[in-house]
Design an enzyme around this catalytic site. Structure first.
Site, PDB file in Angstrom:
ATOM      1  N   ARG A   1      -5.894  -5.364  -5.583  1.00 43.80           N
ATOM      2  CA  ARG A   1      -6.019  -4.136  -4.772  1.00 43.80           C
ATOM      3  C   ARG A   1      -7.105  -3.238  -5.344  1.00 43.80           C
ATOM      4  O   ARG A   1      -7.853  -2.598  -4.614  1.00 43.80           O
ATOM      5  CB  ARG A   1      -4.699  -3.358  -4.774  1.00 43.80           C
ATOM      6  CG  ARG A   1      -3.668  -3.907  -3.851  1.00 43.80           C
ATOM      7  CD  ARG A   1      -2.477  -2.961  -3.724  1.00 43.80           C
ATOM      8  NE  ARG A   1      -1.351  -3.661  -3.158  1.00 43.80           N
ATOM      9  CZ  ARG A   1      -1.181  -3.906  -1.864  1.00 43.80           C
ATOM     10  NH1 ARG A   1      -2.062  -3.492  -0.985  1.00 43.80           N
ATOM     11  NH2 ARG A   1      -0.122  -4.563  -1.440  1.00 43.80           N
TER      12      ARG A   1
ATOM     13  N   MET B   1      -3.567  -0.500   7.386  1.00 45.50           N
ATOM     14  CA  MET B   1      -2.308  -1.100   6.951  1.00 45.50           C
ATOM     15  C   MET B   1      -2.379  -1.703   5.547  1.00 45.50           C
ATOM     16  O   MET B   1      -1.800  -2.749   5.287  1.00 45.50           O
ATOM     17  CB  MET B   1      -1.873  -2.182   7.960  1.00 45.50           C
ATOM     18  CG  MET B   1      -1.704  -1.655   9.370  1.00 45.50           C
ATOM     19  SD  MET B   1      -0.470  -0.329   9.486  1.00 45.50           S
ATOM     20  CE  MET B   1       1.026  -1.295   9.344  1.00 45.50           C
TER      21      MET B   1
ATOM     22  N   LEU C   1      -2.845   1.824  -0.826  1.00 46.49           N
ATOM     23  CA  LEU C   1      -4.024   2.211  -1.608  1.00 46.49           C
ATOM     24  C   LEU C   1      -3.628   2.457  -3.059  1.00 46.49           C
ATOM     25  O   LEU C   1      -2.537   2.963  -3.340  1.00 46.49           O
ATOM     26  CB  LEU C   1      -4.635   3.478  -1.005  1.00 46.49           C
ATOM     27  CG  LEU C   1      -5.173   3.292   0.421  1.00 46.49           C
ATOM     28  CD1 LEU C   1      -5.439   4.640   1.082  1.00 46.49           C
ATOM     29  CD2 LEU C   1      -6.440   2.435   0.414  1.00 46.49           C
TER      30      LEU C   1
ATOM     31  N   HIS D   1       0.951   9.656  10.670  1.00 43.96           N
ATOM     32  CA  HIS D   1       2.142   8.813  10.604  1.00 43.96           C
ATOM     33  C   HIS D   1       3.043   9.155  11.789  1.00 43.96           C
ATOM     34  O   HIS D   1       3.244  10.334  12.082  1.00 43.96           O
ATOM     35  CB  HIS D   1       2.877   9.054   9.273  1.00 43.96           C
ATOM     36  CG  HIS D   1       4.083   8.189   9.133  1.00 43.96           C
ATOM     37  ND1 HIS D   1       3.989   6.838   8.853  1.00 43.96           N
ATOM     38  CD2 HIS D   1       5.400   8.454   9.286  1.00 43.96           C
ATOM     39  CE1 HIS D   1       5.206   6.327   8.815  1.00 43.96           C
ATOM     40  NE2 HIS D   1       6.084   7.277   9.079  1.00 43.96           N
TER      41      HIS D   1
ATOM     42  N   GLU E   1       0.111  11.973  19.030  1.00 44.06           N
ATOM     43  CA  GLU E   1      -0.784  11.684  17.899  1.00 44.06           C
ATOM     44  C   GLU E   1      -2.237  11.954  18.268  1.00 44.06           C
ATOM     45  O   GLU E   1      -2.998  12.527  17.485  1.00 44.06           O
ATOM     46  CB  GLU E   1      -0.642  10.215  17.466  1.00 44.06           C
ATOM     47  CG  GLU E   1       0.697   9.870  16.857  1.00 44.06           C
ATOM     48  CD  GLU E   1       0.774   8.413  16.436  1.00 44.06           C
ATOM     49  OE1 GLU E   1      -0.183   7.900  15.839  1.00 44.06           O
ATOM     50  OE2 GLU E   1       1.808   7.769  16.708  1.00 44.06           O
TER      51      GLU E   1
END
Ligand code: GRF
Length: 220
Positions: free
Chosen positions: A67, A92, A95, A111, A176
């Site tokens: 990652r 998706m 982090l 979200h 949203e």
């Protein structure tokens, strides 16, 4: 004031990305979308961004052994493009702390729940299972813990007794698309900052804008 250079990170269809691109098409919007970056080459949003004349990039996470290496590649690209603000929009991937810290107070996320309720996946299923009468969405500054960080704005969406995850998600998505551009405008213009890990709205935020970020204004 110069418009802030924004990168939008996506993994999928990019409907929130599209809402941000459309808002930023107005020259008075305090941010320009300088880059759309996806971790998946097949993200539907990439074509939509390209159609709108926005630069796109793919950094496939599968090409990295950790990652940290993937995040470092993204970070390098964002800095090479002189990005000021990062918007996560259906991105998706978890982090790393290092990446999140590097963009502290300069990275925001949307979200589809009224955080801190229902972080993570399957938010609408979980809201319905819990018998909630209100759902909604949240835009927040990003912190290392998933779906956490100082809240910039929320929109509440009433739940109907016969809602399914699908019908509810469609109405929340409409909210949203209204909330995210408003929240980005507040951050990009410097009117929304963080103080003691809470939102600080500066005095000259128009009253109607501040008010519209809270409450059942967005029922779709
Ligand atoms: C949205 O529901 C967003 O809140 C969540 O992921 C979904 C992305 O949808 N983080 P889209 O790609 O913006 O259409």
């Amino acid at each position: 004031m110069a418009r802030k250079r924004v990168a939008i990170l996506i993994s999928g269809r990019g409907s929130n990305m599209t809402a941000l691109i459309e808002a930023a098409a107005d020259p008075d919007f305090p941010a320009e979308i300088a880059l759309v970056l996806s971790n998946r080459a097949d993200a539907g949003g990439l074509a939509r961004a390209a159609e709108a004349g926005i630069a796109t990039a793919v950094i496939d996470h599968k090409g990295f052994s950790s990652r940290a290496e993937f995040d470092a590649a993204m970070d390098k690209r964002l800095r090479a493009e002189n990005i000021d603000l990062v918007c996560l929009a259906g991105f998706m991937r978890l982090l790393t702390d290092g990446f999140v810290e590097g963009w502290r107070d300069r990275m925001i996320n949307i979200h589809p729940s009224l955080l801190p309720l229902f972080p993570g996946l399957h938010t609408h299923e979980r809201a319905l299972e819990a018998g909630m009468r209100l759902a909604g969405c949240t835009v927040h500054f990003v912190r290392a813990q998933m779906d956490s960080g100082p809240i910039i704005g929320q929109a509440a969406v009433p739940i109907a007794l016969d809602d399914t995850p699908d019908t509810l998600s469609k109405r929340v998505l409409t909210a949203e698309h209204q909330l995210y551009p408003m929240a980005l405008a507040l951050v990009a213009s410097g009117l929304a900052t963080v103080e003691n890990e809470r939102l600080k709205l500066h005095a000259d935020v128009p009253a109607d804008l501040g008010g519209m970020l809270v409450g059942p204004a967005f029922t779709g």
